[in-house]
Design a protein around this motif. Structure first.
Motif, mmCIF file in Angstrom:
data_model
loop_
_atom_site.group_PDB
_atom_site.id
_atom_site.type_symbol
_atom_site.label_atom_id
_atom_site.label_comp_id
_atom_site.label_asym_id
_atom_site.label_seq_id
_atom_site.Cartn_x
_atom_site.Cartn_y
_atom_site.Cartn_z
ATOM 1 N N LEU A 14 0.828 -1.196 0.000
ATOM 2 C CA LEU A 14 0.000 0.000 0.000
ATOM 3 C C LEU A 14 0.861 1.244 0.000
ATOM 4 O O LEU A 14 0.651 2.183 -0.754
ATOM 5 N N SER A 18 1.440 4.211 -3.075
ATOM 6 C CA SER A 18 0.819 5.509 -2.895
ATOM 7 C C SER A 18 1.764 6.660 -3.216
ATOM 8 O O SER A 18 1.335 7.783 -3.401
ATOM 9 N N THR A 301 -12.889 14.653 -1.010
ATOM 10 C CA THR A 301 -12.305 13.757 -2.012
ATOM 11 C C THR A 301 -11.811 14.547 -3.212
ATOM 12 O O THR A 301 -10.701 14.316 -3.700
ATOM 13 N N LEU A 304 -8.551 16.325 -2.429
ATOM 14 C CA LEU A 304 -7.359 15.497 -2.389
ATOM 15 C C LEU A 304 -6.973 15.002 -3.770
ATOM 16 O O LEU A 304 -5.802 14.821 -4.063
ATOM 17 N N ILE B 264 -13.060 17.996 7.512
ATOM 18 C CA ILE B 264 -12.292 17.106 8.368
ATOM 19 C C ILE B 264 -10.813 17.074 7.999
ATOM 20 O O ILE B 264 -9.957 16.908 8.853
ATOM 21 N N VAL B 265 -10.512 17.295 6.755
ATOM 22 C CA VAL B 265 -9.106 17.214 6.365
ATOM 23 C C VAL B 265 -8.396 18.560 6.512
ATOM 24 O O VAL B 265 -7.245 18.628 6.926
ATOM 25 N N LEU C 153 -15.081 8.490 9.855
ATOM 26 C CA LEU C 153 -14.461 9.800 9.626
ATOM 27 C C LEU C 153 -13.056 9.828 10.211
ATOM 28 O O LEU C 153 -12.138 10.412 9.644
ATOM 29 N N LEU C 154 -12.904 9.172 11.349
ATOM 30 C CA LEU C 154 -11.594 9.098 11.999
ATOM 31 C C LEU C 154 -10.603 8.369 11.095
ATOM 32 O O LEU C 154 -9.473 8.824 10.897
ATOM 33 N N LEU C 156 -10.818 7.991 7.897
ATOM 34 C CA LEU C 156 -10.587 8.833 6.719
ATOM 35 C C LEU C 156 -9.556 9.910 7.034
ATOM 36 O O LEU C 156 -8.638 10.170 6.263
ATOM 37 N N PHE C 157 -9.722 10.508 8.192
ATOM 38 C CA PHE C 157 -8.847 11.598 8.596
ATOM 39 C C PHE C 157 -7.401 11.107 8.735
ATOM 40 O O PHE C 157 -6.469 11.708 8.207
ATOM 41 N N TYR C 160 -6.174 8.900 5.247
ATOM 42 C CA TYR C 160 -6.183 9.630 3.984
ATOM 43 C C TYR C 160 -5.682 11.055 4.185
ATOM 44 O O TYR C 160 -4.738 11.490 3.548
ATOM 45 N N GLY C 161 -6.298 11.759 5.133
ATOM 46 C CA GLY C 161 -5.947 13.162 5.354
ATOM 47 C C GLY C 161 -4.506 13.337 5.773
ATOM 48 O O GLY C 161 -3.793 14.184 5.253
ATOM 49 N N ILE C 162 -4.045 12.521 6.731
ATOM 50 C CA ILE C 162 -2.693 12.706 7.255
ATOM 51 C C ILE C 162 -1.697 11.827 6.515
ATOM 52 O O ILE C 162 -0.679 12.305 6.016
ATOM 53 N N LEU C 163 -1.989 10.521 6.433
ATOM 54 C CA LEU C 163 -1.012 9.605 5.860
ATOM 55 C C LEU C 163 -1.116 9.470 4.347
ATOM 56 O O LEU C 163 -0.145 9.141 3.680
ATOM 57 N N GLY C 164 -2.321 9.711 3.812
ATOM 58 C CA GLY C 164 -2.485 9.621 2.360
ATOM 59 C C GLY C 164 -2.390 8.204 1.822
ATOM 60 O O GLY C 164 -2.080 8.001 0.661
ATOM 61 N N TRP C 165 -2.651 7.206 2.668
ATOM 62 C CA TRP C 165 -2.498 5.826 2.216
ATOM 63 C C TRP C 165 -3.754 5.271 1.555
ATOM 64 O O TRP C 165 -3.674 4.612 0.544
ATOM 65 N N LEU C 166 -4.877 5.477 2.222
ATOM 66 C CA LEU C 166 -6.084 4.785 1.796
ATOM 67 C C LEU C 166 -7.073 5.764 1.169
ATOM 68 O O LEU C 166 -7.826 6.417 1.865
ATOM 69 N N PRO C 168 -10.314 7.306 -0.841
ATOM 70 C CA PRO C 168 -11.719 6.924 -0.967
ATOM 71 C C PRO C 168 -12.059 6.538 -2.400
ATOM 72 O O PRO C 168 -11.227 6.674 -3.301
ATOM 73 N N LEU C 209 -7.647 -3.027 -3.598
ATOM 74 C CA LEU C 209 -7.531 -3.365 -2.187
ATOM 75 C C LEU C 209 -7.289 -2.115 -1.334
ATOM 76 O O LEU C 209 -7.844 -1.957 -0.255
ATOM 77 N N ARG C 210 -6.456 -1.240 -1.864
ATOM 78 C CA ARG C 210 -6.174 0.010 -1.140
ATOM 79 C C ARG C 210 -7.463 0.785 -0.903
ATOM 80 O O ARG C 210 -7.671 1.393 0.139
ATOM 81 N N CYS C 213 -9.667 -1.024 1.829
ATOM 82 C CA CYS C 213 -9.217 -1.144 3.220
ATOM 83 C C CYS C 213 -10.028 -0.308 4.203
ATOM 84 O O CYS C 213 -10.541 -0.815 5.196
#
Lengths: 616, 311, 345
Positions: A14, A18, A301, A304, B264-265, C153-154, C156-157, C160-166, C168, C209-210, C213
């Motif tokens: 993953l 990314s 979304t 980002l 949220i972001v 939301l947590l 997601l935050f 995605y928001g901080i780590l940018g891994w997963l 949406p 898969l990403r 998750c």
């Protein structure tokens, strides 16, 4: 233990994927992320910006707007733009002649013929789905608002539906219905050699604007292919079978074959549209190979996607503009004049029958009488009560301007004469309300619901403001903001049950005739539902001017007439003219070649993908 | 009963639940003092500004809103958004306080009404048995054929926005569990001698159910009810979050979380700059539900006969 | 047992009629105009009273109650569920298009739920009442109390928001391009991960898969707490059984007692409950998909509900109810096979 290893492997995969991106992402693809997908791919059905945006790129028109201009045209499938000067507009604007370009290919390989052009417009007119855009062709060409109007006139029945037995036309009407085509529709558009000639029912100043509108009613479709798909077969005695179908039963609903620069590759409703370059495009192939339009309703979304470069062009609502200005690798184009506005309506007569929105229905402090807004002082009072500047500043984040009356900036007849604007002024509002209903309103107060369409936070804020300030000047003014779902909103306003509601208009073509009649004409899209009293007022004071203005071909005279109409709208405070948004466009800075045209379909600003390319 | 209460207070987790619950009860009772209403409808969250963007904690009431309230004779007791404002200028603090009342209102009304319906149907079915039982239990099965959240969402959508509609939907699809439990208990209790005796004496059926059967069988239902209060509040909050619950601006935690959703972001480089818009309402929901679940869980362990004496 | 299964099958049509009737009752709560709107794709059609009249006639919207119900069921049988405003296509098409995405999500969510739920439940029971049990139980209660949308939301935050891994959604743009329009990519099952493997396209598999998750984590978190509770009490029950005591008394080592003797028997009811859990997950799907804009049935239904798009919402309810009914039947019947004690009630 096994799980642990699996987990670590997964995590590694993953993380590794990314961060794997280069300089320009997807170099030959433009990805746009916006909201709300298209309804159809059929140009004659399309009346929404999302459908328009796609069809704009798959189909071409006879002529098109020149770059950013809203008044100059370039030839497209016609080889010349008609004008009185080159002799292609004749008979005082009753005849328009378009020489058709030769050798243009449709995307399936068919060659464009003048018959295709004739078929396109005639198919549009007989198709005329209810609520669709085709009235814009029928009004100049047949002098009516719908094809059913012609049919009822010719056959003499009262309701169009009466001629049908289920889906079948009753045999006794067959000849008359055939005549609708042969005597009316067929005569409006004719082929003469390699030219197509339009015969108008009345001189119509914005006719070229209508014809040049991309993404909808002006598009040229392929006759042979359309018939093969199951669209109208071109015959006079079958047309009613192809009139006003159900959206998904329309043969051209999900397929496209135009002469445009892009071909429809895939459409997954409300998810994605994929377009592919058409290599045999008559102006030469586009610079980019693919266009992907994604419909992503969630702002987070979209943001980002923009930030990571997964999207090149993104729809950004006003309140989030702060988050993208200054974002690395992103270009923001601001101050784009749009051709749309939002207006709050004061219907002069409200349908009181079983209507809880107006309380007791009397001026007793527990409701309002059904003709509440027919008193000019009430309307003026509310016009002074709205904090225009605060609204534009805080809710619109400064990205809007005000309009004098129903006409937006950028059109003929617009004026920013300060005397044509009401300003937020509580003492003037008080003064007006004290005069209203011989002082009874001020003494007794009023109670009614004011409306916005649910989900529209901007309009909700506007309603909250009006309600708050009304209470402020008089505690007995009890206005309750109510959010109603869009279809119910529409239905209630059509049945004239809403006392105060906000609605907007987006230009079909950049001419005041698309605005003034809509908002203040006696049979306007909105003003027709202001009640009988308003209809009488408009017939006497407004309709004659509108009629004169549309028939005139002299721009100066027209401008003067429209100014006059705007002044009436202001003096009578016919509606509360809220704002005209100022558009913006947000793209990755590797996108090159974008230009703005206010009439091009797209939200909030359209993009001509043919002109775009991507490079560092 | 006393033994149960003693156990509740001696168990660390249930004690925590009780403390939390008391905290919320105090907030709900003193809501008008903690956050004096500024409009006729106290459940309407006042706006601290007209600005669409959330504003950080400590943000002062702006855009002449204070003057406006003064003008109409409302005393503004506090003119700062202690917990910040949500999208649209709504005061988060006010929403939290009055949202507590909303939560109690939803939880207690829905659970109580659903329990009554369930008790009625379940006891009738079990007592009369045969075809009555068969029909009523098949009806119960039919209602159970919908995932709870889905059913509530669909019914609320159809009934229209508003808290009352949400509660109706929650009640309409929330009674089946009680019906099944009470039916089971009564089925075994109705063979007992005291019931037989009452029947033989010609006591009316209604009276037998009301006087003899229910008092002896209602306990498991009560446990279930206490555990369901949290579920009901969460479901209502979820509906608000999905946009089919409370009307815009209503003091409701779920809606306040949904306000936070687009923020949220945060702007790039300022991750989490709007943390307050999700944190406060989120933590209130979690603690409220946790309180009920802790109590319910402890109650269940104490009263579940199979586990009695084990804890 | 055969009698039980037959009885269960005979009940199916009754339940089906009941479910459709209940949905039709809800549908009938709408005003005639709103009911009409579910069959119209453009609200401006309603402006035209004749057009509206024609549609009312065609769909028998003015028929008296029982007749209306029959007409409605007939239309459903023909898959005519009206027009979905939210999806801009007929409701049935919208369902078909989104079903695989939801199915994929649910299938993947089951795995962590069952594994983690059962594993923790067994541990908790084995360590009954000591610190491990207590802390697992507290975690479970907290999990149970954490509303799905807040937890989502947590996630997601953070991811995605901080780590940018997963991210949406369901697929990245490049992957979408290949899956939807690629000439070398065949959609056999419409479950993207499976299709990717069948096509031998590993990058697409990883991409899918990403995207899966985050919704999986969200969806499973709530349900493992539930399963844990059941696994724990079932295990506790079994550990108290005579044959376990006998085994222990005989001196069989604790590991064997727990994993060989007790676990197997304790998990029979757990497995059947897991079946019901999967069905129950259908509710959680709405929230998980909405938070992560995962384009499945739940996201669509939530959007539709917001827009008061009744046609879609009714279609969605109908579909989920049918899945529930059939699912419950399967669970009950298989339970009868596993546990012979189940007889006529």
């Amino acid at each position: 233990m096994k799980f642990k290893i699996f987990g670590i492997m997964l995590l590694a995969l993953l993380v590794s994927t990314s961060f794997a991106f280069g300089a320009v992402k997807n170099p030959d693809t433009i990805v746009e992320a916006t909201i709300g997908g298209p309804e159809t791919m059929d140009p004659h059905w399309s009346y929404d910006t999302a459908s328009g945006e796609v069809i704009y790129h798959t189909y071409d028109c006879l002529i098109a707007y020149k770059g950013e201009s809203l008044s100059e045209f370039v030839p497209m499938l016609a080889t010349e733009v008609p004008s009185a000067k080159n002799g292609l507009i004749k008979d005082n604007g009753l005849t328009y002649i378009f020489p058709i370009r030769k050798g243009v290919k449709f995307q399936n390989g068919d060659i464009l013929t003048p018959e295709d052009v004739e078929y396109s417009f005639e198919r549009g007119m007989i198709f005329d789905r209810s609520g669709g855009p085709v009235w814009m062709l029928l009004e100049p060409l047949c002098g009516v608002g719908s094809i059913e109007e012609v049919a009822t006139k010719v056959t003499g029945v009262e309701n169009y539906g009466d001629m049908f037995d289920g889906d079948e036309l009753k045999p006794e009407y067959k000849d008359a219905m055939t005549k609708v085509y042969t005597d009316y529709v067929d005569k409006t558009v004719e082929v003469d050699g390699d030219k197509v000639i339009f015969h108008l029912a009345q001189p119509y100043a914005p006719f070229l604007n209508i014809i040049s509108h991309g993404g909808s009613w002006g598009s040229i479709i392929d006759k042979k292919w359309s018939i093969a798909q199951g669209a109208w077969d071109g015959k006079a005695d079958t047309w009613w079978k192809y009139h006003d179908p159900k959206c998904e039963e329309d043969p051209l609903y999900a397929t496209a074959n135009g002469t445009g620069a892009f071909m429809l590759k895939k459409w997954i409703p409300e998810e994605v549209i994929m377009l592919e370059r058409f290599n045999d495009y008559w102006q030469g192939p586009a610079k980019i190979k693919n266009v992907v339009i994604k419909y992503v309703n969630e702002w987070t979304t979209r943001k980002l996607m923009l930030q990571t470069g997964d999207a090149d062009i993104v729809y950004v609502p006003n309140q989030y503009m702060d988050e993208v200005t200054g974002m690395e690798g992103v270009r923001v184009v601001e101050d784009l004049p749009t051709l749309q506005n939002a207006v709050s309506m004061f219907p002069w007569i409200i349908n009181a029958e079983g209507n809880p929105n107006i309380g007791s229905g009397k001026l007793d402090g527990e409701g309002i009488p059904s003709d509440f807004f027919s008193d000019i002082h009430v309307r003026k009072g509310f016009s002074y009560l709205f904090p225009y500047e605060l609204f534009i500043d805080k809710i619109q984040k400064g990205r809007a301007i005000r309009n004098p009356g129903p006409l937006v900036k950028g059109l003929l007849g617009y004026s920013d004469d300060p005397s044509l604007f009401y300003n937020f002024n509580l003492s003037k509002a008080t003064e007006e309300f004290k005069k209203a209903w011989d002082g009874k309103l001020w003494e007794k107060g009023c109670k009614f619901n004011i409306f916005y369409n649910a989900g529209n936070d901007v309009r909700k804020a506007a309603c909250d403001m009006i309600a708050a300030y009304a209470r402020l000047i008089n505690l007995k003014f009890k206005l309750t903001p109510v959010g109603v779902q869009w279809s119910s909103y529409l239905k209630q306003f059509l049945s004239e049950k809403l006392p105060f509601y906000t609605i907007g208009w987006l230009a079909d073509y950049p001419d005041p005739h698309n605005w003034i009649p809509t908002y203040i004409g006696s049979s306007g899209t909105y003003s027709a539902y202001f009640g009988k009293a308003y209809g009488e007022f408009a017939k006497k004071n407004i309709d004659p001017l509108i009629d004169k203005a549309i028939k005139s071909t002299d721009p100066e005279e027209r401008a003067k007439l429209y100014k006059e109409l705007v002044k009436i709208a202001h003096d009578q405070a016919i509606s509360l003219y809220l704002y005209q948004p100022i558009g913006h466009h947000v793209e990755r800075d590797w996108v090159k070649g974008w230009y703005y045209n206010a009439i091009m379909p797209g939200e909030p600003a359209g993009a001509d993908f043919y002109s775009l390319s991507k490079s560092e | 009963m006393n033994r149960t209460l003693r156990k509740l207070f001696s168990n660390a987790t249930s004690l925590l639940g009780i403390i939390l619950l008391v905290f919320f009860i105090i907030i709900a009772i003193f809501a008008p003092v903690l956050a004096p209403p500024l409009s006729d409808d106290p459940y309407q969250i006042p706006r601290m500004s007209w600005d669409v963007n959330p504003q950080p904690p400590g943000f002062p009431m702006s855009d002449n809103i204070k003057d406006m309230y003064k003008y109409i004779g409302k005393e503004v007791k506090y003119d700062k958004a202690i917990c910040g404002t949500a999208q649209g200028g709504y005061d988060i603090f006010y929403g939290l306080i009055w949202g507590t009342r909303t939560a109690f209102k939803i939880g207690i009304t829905t659970v109580f009404s659903a329990m009554l319906i369930g008790l009625f149907i379940g006891s009738i079915a079990a007592y009369f048995g045969r075809w009555v039982d068969e029909v009523l239990m098949r009806i119960t099965d039919i209602f159970l054929s919908f995932p709870f959240l889905v059913a509530a969402m669909v019914l609320t959508t159809i009934l229209g926005r508003g808290l009352n509609k949400v509660m109706i939907a929650l009640i309409a699809f929330g009674w089946m569990g009680y019906a099944r439990v009470i039916r089971g208990s009564i089925l075994s209790a109705k063979e007992e001698t005291y019931v037989m005796a009452a029947k033989a004496l010609g006591v009316r059926d209604g009276k037998i159910i009301w006087r003899h059967l229910l008092p002896n069988t209602i306990f498991p239902v009560l446990i279930q009810a206490s555990m369901n209060i949290g579920t009901m509040v969460v479901t209502a909050a979820t509906l608000s979050f999905l946009g089919v619950g409370a009307p815009l601006g209503y003091a409701d935690w779920g809606q306040m979380v949904s306000f936070a959703r687009n923020w949220i972001v945060g702007a790039p480089g300022h991750a989490g700059q709007y943390w307050y818009s999700v944190f406060y309402p989120g933590i209130f929901i979690i603690l409220f539900v946790l309180a009920w679940n802790l109590i319910g869980d402890a109650l269940r362990d104490i009263l579940d006969p199979r586990l009695r004496g084990e804890l | 047992m055969i009698a039980y299964i037959i009885r269960r099958l005979l009940l199916l049509p009754i339940i089906l009629i009941g479910v459709t009737f209940l949905i039709f009752c809800m549908f009938s709560l709408l005003s005639p105009m709103e009911r009409l709107a579910t069959y119209v794709n453009d609200p401006s059609t309603l402006k035209n009273p004749q057009a509206a009249e024609r549609i009312i006639e065609k769909y028998h919207l003015n028929d008296p109650f029982p007749l209306g119900y029959i007409q409605w069921v007939k239309r459903i049988a023909k898959f005519d569920l009206g027009w979905s405003q939210a999806a801009n296509q007929p409701v049935w098409d919208a369902i078909c298009q989104r079903f695989p995405a939801t199915l994929e999500l649910v299938i993947y969510s089951i795995v962590p739920v069952i594994l983690v739920g059962i594993w923790l439940g067994v541990i908790s029971a084995v360590h009954h009442n000591d610190i491990i049990d207590q802390s697992i139980r507290v975690t479970a209660i907290v999990g149970w109390s954490l509303p799905t949308f807040i937890f989502g939301l947590l996630v997601l935050f953070v991811f995605y928001g901080i780590l940018g891994w997963l991210p949406p959604g369901r697929l990245s743009t490049w992957a979408q391009d290949i899956v939807y329009t690629g000439t070398n990519f065949h959609s056999y099952t419409h479950l993207v991960t499976i299709d990717a493997l069948l096509n031998g396209n590993i990058p697409i598999f990883v991409d899918a898969l990403r995207h899966l998750c985050a919704p999986i984590i969200t969806l499973s978190y709530v349900y493992w707490a539930f399963l844990l509770r059941i696994a724990r009490s079932s295990m506790l029950d079994t550990l108290r059984k005579d044959y376990i005591r006998t085994a222990r008394a005989k001196g069989v080592d604790e590991h064997t007692v727990i994993h060989k003797h007790a676990e197997r028997n304790a998990l029979i009811p757990v497995v059947t409950i897991a079946g019901m859990l999967i069905i129950g997950m259908l509710g959680g799907v709405v929230v998980a998909e909405t938070v992560f804009t995962y384009p499945g049935l739940g996201f669509w239904a939530a959007t539709a509900a917001q827009q008061l798009d009744y046609g879609s919402v009714i279609g969605f309810a109908l579909l989920f109810a049918l899945i529930m009914v059939v699912g419950n039947l399967v669970v009950d019947v298989s339970y009868a096979f596993i546990d012979p004690r189940v007889r006529l009630e």
